[in-house]
Design an enzyme around this catalytic site. Sequence first.
Site, PDB file in Angstrom:
ATOM      1  N   ASN A   1      42.339  38.209  52.346  1.00 27.42           N
ATOM      2  CA  ASN A   1      42.519  37.100  51.414  1.00 27.42           C
ATOM      3  C   ASN A   1      42.113  35.792  52.087  1.00 27.42           C
ATOM      4  O   ASN A   1      42.350  35.583  53.283  1.00 27.42           O
ATOM      5  CB  ASN A   1      43.946  37.038  50.834  1.00 27.42           C
ATOM      6  CG  ASN A   1      45.074  37.021  51.845  1.00 27.42           C
ATOM      7  OD1 ASN A   1      44.909  37.442  52.987  1.00 27.42           O
ATOM      8  ND2 ASN A   1      46.231  36.570  51.422  1.00 27.42           N
TER       9      ASN A   1
ATOM     10  N   GLU B   1      42.494  31.860  51.349  1.00 26.61           N
ATOM     11  CA  GLU B   1      43.127  30.840  50.519  1.00 26.61           C
ATOM     12  C   GLU B   1      42.407  29.505  50.674  1.00 26.61           C
ATOM     13  O   GLU B   1      41.480  29.365  51.491  1.00 26.61           O
ATOM     14  CB  GLU B   1      44.615  30.741  50.897  1.00 26.61           C
ATOM     15  CG  GLU B   1      45.328  32.051  50.609  1.00 26.61           C
ATOM     16  CD  GLU B   1      46.832  32.018  50.820  1.00 26.61           C
ATOM     17  OE1 GLU B   1      47.347  31.064  51.445  1.00 26.61           O
ATOM     18  OE2 GLU B   1      47.491  32.962  50.353  1.00 26.61           O
TER      19      GLU B   1
ATOM     20  N   CYS C   1      41.147  37.086  46.650  1.00 30.14           N
ATOM     21  CA  CYS C   1      41.910  38.213  47.191  1.00 30.14           C
ATOM     22  C   CYS C   1      41.054  39.075  48.124  1.00 30.14           C
ATOM     23  O   CYS C   1      39.822  39.119  48.003  1.00 30.14           O
ATOM     24  CB  CYS C   1      42.419  39.105  46.074  1.00 30.14           C
ATOM     25  SG  CYS C   1      43.605  38.338  44.972  1.00 30.14           S
TER      26      CYS C   1
ATOM     27  N   GLU D   1      40.618  42.289  48.187  1.00 26.75           N
ATOM     28  CA  GLU D   1      39.840  43.339  47.514  1.00 26.75           C
ATOM     29  C   GLU D   1      38.508  42.800  47.018  1.00 26.75           C
ATOM     30  O   GLU D   1      37.474  43.456  47.127  1.00 26.75           O
ATOM     31  CB  GLU D   1      40.633  43.900  46.323  1.00 26.75           C
ATOM     32  CG  GLU D   1      41.950  44.557  46.697  1.00 26.75           C
ATOM     33  CD  GLU D   1      43.126  43.592  46.674  1.00 26.75           C
ATOM     34  OE1 GLU D   1      42.959  42.412  47.054  1.00 26.75           O
ATOM     35  OE2 GLU D   1      44.225  44.024  46.273  1.00 26.75           O
TER      36      GLU D   1
ATOM     37  N   CYS E   1      46.167  43.106  42.368  1.00 28.96           N
ATOM     38  CA  CYS E   1      46.416  42.246  41.206  1.00 28.96           C
ATOM     39  C   CYS E   1      45.461  42.597  40.068  1.00 28.96           C
ATOM     40  O   CYS E   1      44.462  43.308  40.252  1.00 28.96           O
ATOM     41  CB  CYS E   1      46.283  40.774  41.593  1.00 28.96           C
ATOM     42  SG  CYS E   1      44.585  40.167  41.656  1.00 28.96           S
TER      43      CYS E   1
ATOM     44  N   CYS F   1      41.739  41.802  40.532  1.00 31.09           N
ATOM     45  CA  CYS F   1      41.069  42.727  41.463  1.00 31.09           C
ATOM     46  C   CYS F   1      40.841  44.086  40.818  1.00 31.09           C
ATOM     47  O   CYS F   1      39.817  44.719  41.036  1.00 31.09           O
ATOM     48  CB  CYS F   1      41.859  42.851  42.755  1.00 31.09           C
ATOM     49  SG  CYS F   1      41.740  41.346  43.741  1.00 31.09           S
TER      50      CYS F   1
HETATM   51  N1  THU Z   1      46.424  38.757  47.169  1.00 34.69           N
HETATM   52  C1  THU Z   1      45.403  39.597  47.503  1.00 34.69           C
HETATM   53  O1  THU Z   1      44.651  39.339  48.465  1.00 34.69           O
HETATM   54  N2  THU Z   1      45.228  40.721  46.774  1.00 34.69           N
HETATM   55  C2  THU Z   1      45.993  41.085  45.718  1.00 34.69           C
HETATM   56  O2  THU Z   1      45.700  42.085  45.061  1.00 34.69           O
HETATM   57  C3  THU Z   1      47.197  40.310  45.386  1.00 34.69           C
HETATM   58  C4  THU Z   1      47.317  38.995  46.060  1.00 34.69           C
HETATM   59  C5  THU Z   1      46.627  37.527  47.955  1.00 34.69           C
HETATM   60  C6  THU Z   1      46.283  36.252  47.236  1.00 34.69           C
HETATM   61  C7  THU Z   1      47.121  35.241  47.988  1.00 34.69           C
HETATM   62  O3  THU Z   1      46.396  34.805  49.120  1.00 34.69           O
HETATM   63  C8  THU Z   1      48.334  36.035  48.473  1.00 34.69           C
HETATM   64  O4  THU Z   1      47.978  37.406  48.321  1.00 34.69           O
HETATM   65  C9  THU Z   1      49.611  35.751  47.702  1.00 34.69           C
HETATM   66  O5  THU Z   1      49.401  35.907  46.325  1.00 34.69           O
END
Ligand code: THU
Length: 128
Positions: free
Chosen positions: A42, A44, A53, A55, A84, A87
């Site tokens: 991930n 940010e 994300c 994925e 999520c 994704c």
């Molecule tokens: N996140 C992912 O990388 N993948 C997911 O499927 C769910 C959420 C990350 C996004 C963010 O940086 C952190 O998790 C909290 O939501």
Amino acid sequence: MTDQDLISKAMESRDFCYCPYSKFPVSAALLSKSGRVFTGVNVENASYGLTICAERVAIGTAVASGEREFMAIAIVVKNGGSPCGACRQFLNEFSPRLRILMADENGKLVRETTLDKLLPEAFGPHSL
Ligand code: THU
């Protein structure tokens, strides 16, 4: 490549997660049909909504390397959470029956499923 090998690849990327805001690292390793592995973390952003994300980073990297068919994705996240909705949709574009391996922060497989179970009646390329 065993399932545990794929999880190990995702574990190796865990240090590269960029999550200073949520402090919630997520890493992934995507296995292509041809046997290559692409990782993602991930990423940010100070403009929070721009976060991408793990994925989707993995899929983007794989597609940029010429791969479009995938067998499995291993996702490493605290307690082995599932991908999520965004994704799921992104993965569906390429491999609607993708195997999904969810591992916890110690690399232990917590749950295994397939994308069609997580995203039933999906909207995809054939819907257009
Ligand atoms: N996140 C992912 O990388 N993948 C997911 O499927 C769910 C959420 C990350 C996004 C963010 O940086 C952190 O998790 C909290 O939501």
